[in-house]
Design a protein around this motif. Sequence first.
Motif, PDB file in Angstrom:
ATOM      1  N   PRO A  99      38.915 -66.881  -2.949  1.00 52.11           N
ATOM      2  CA  PRO A  99      39.897 -65.923  -3.473  1.00 52.11           C
ATOM      3  C   PRO A  99      39.252 -64.876  -4.382  1.00 52.11           C
ATOM      4  N   ALA A 104      40.398 -63.214  -6.811  1.00 51.13           N
ATOM      5  CA  ALA A 104      40.698 -63.395  -8.238  1.00 51.13           C
ATOM      6  C   ALA A 104      39.691 -64.333  -8.901  1.00 51.13           C
ATOM      7  N   ARG A 158      40.359 -77.170  -3.269  1.00 50.04           N
ATOM      8  CA  ARG A 158      39.750 -76.346  -4.294  1.00 50.04           C
ATOM      9  C   ARG A 158      38.531 -75.643  -3.714  1.00 50.04           C
ATOM     10  N   TYR A 159      38.298 -74.426  -4.187  1.00 48.49           N
ATOM     11  CA  TYR A 159      37.068 -73.710  -3.851  1.00 48.49           C
ATOM     12  C   TYR A 159      36.035 -74.033  -4.920  1.00 48.49           C
ATOM     13  N   ARG A 184      41.581 -72.765  -7.635  1.00 49.84           N
ATOM     14  CA  ARG A 184      42.709 -73.096  -6.775  1.00 49.84           C
ATOM     15  C   ARG A 184      42.854 -72.024  -5.699  1.00 49.84           C
ATOM     16  N   PRO A 185      43.660 -72.281  -4.689  1.00 54.39           N
ATOM     17  CA  PRO A 185      43.867 -71.278  -3.637  1.00 54.39           C
ATOM     18  C   PRO A 185      44.392 -69.941  -4.159  1.00 54.39           C
ATOM     19  N   ASP A 186      45.093 -69.953  -5.331  1.00 53.51           N
ATOM     20  CA  ASP A 186      45.591 -68.685  -5.885  1.00 53.51           C
ATOM     21  C   ASP A 186      44.529 -67.958  -6.716  1.00 53.51           C
ATOM     22  N   GLY A 187      43.326 -68.559  -6.818  1.00 48.90           N
ATOM     23  CA  GLY A 187      42.233 -67.907  -7.538  1.00 48.90           C
ATOM     24  C   GLY A 187      42.086 -68.318  -8.989  1.00 48.90           C
ATOM     25  N   GLN A 188      42.981 -69.155  -9.503  1.00 46.88           N
ATOM     26  CA  GLN A 188      42.886 -69.592 -10.895  1.00 46.88           C
ATOM     27  C   GLN A 188      41.741 -70.595 -11.056  1.00 46.88           C
ATOM     28  N   SER A 199      40.240 -73.635 -12.648  1.00 47.93           N
ATOM     29  CA  SER A 199      40.869 -74.786 -13.302  1.00 47.93           C
ATOM     30  C   SER A 199      39.864 -75.765 -13.892  1.00 47.93           C
TER      31      SER A 199
END
Length: 207
Positions: free
Chosen positions: A139, A141, A168-169, A181-185, A187
């Motif tokens: 992602p 982000a 998770r990436y 996370r997939p949304d780019g956050q 963690s």
Amino acid sequence: MLRRFFWVAFFALLTIPVMCGQSGIPSQVDGWRIEVSPPGNEFYQPPESREDVPPPSDKVLRVIRIIAPQLRMDEWEIEDEKYYEIDAVAGNDEYQFLISSEGELIELEYENDSTDVEEEPDEMILKGTREACPATQVPRAALKTISEILPGTEPDQCWVAQTVDGRRYVIQVNSMVFYARPDGQISAAGLVDEGALNEISPPSEQS
């Protein structure tokens, strides 16, 4: 008259120690030695003063603002005068940062009690699920956040992996590993030498 007063005073000074020795406090009681001293505590020592520990500087807090601007610092303490342990929260989200006094991110953990999610960099990847992927699949982000934390760097390796809390990436930059996370956050994050790429057994095999 004056001479008589002098002799009376002189005699009194000679007899007082004798009288105290005969009718005063004993020198020992049950093996304890007793010492009589003037009123007051002659052994008192004031506590040692120390300089107040400096709060996290802007360059330390900068890391928190980059990763999650919505966070508010809840608690902090300093370790070995050079590492800040900072808890930052936003609603039920709680992040634990370990940041050097120079503003270098050392470790990041995340937890949310309401969803029972807990992410630690050395207890993330489920065995056999990590697969290499190009940076273009990560992602944007997440890559933007990492580039702000570590300016002038590029990912060395990227993977996608399954964790107890979902996909998770995994992005390695130099000695640092970031989990997104997939949304780019971002963690979780940690050092390779501290086990940030460790793999763990699925919960069913751990029990």
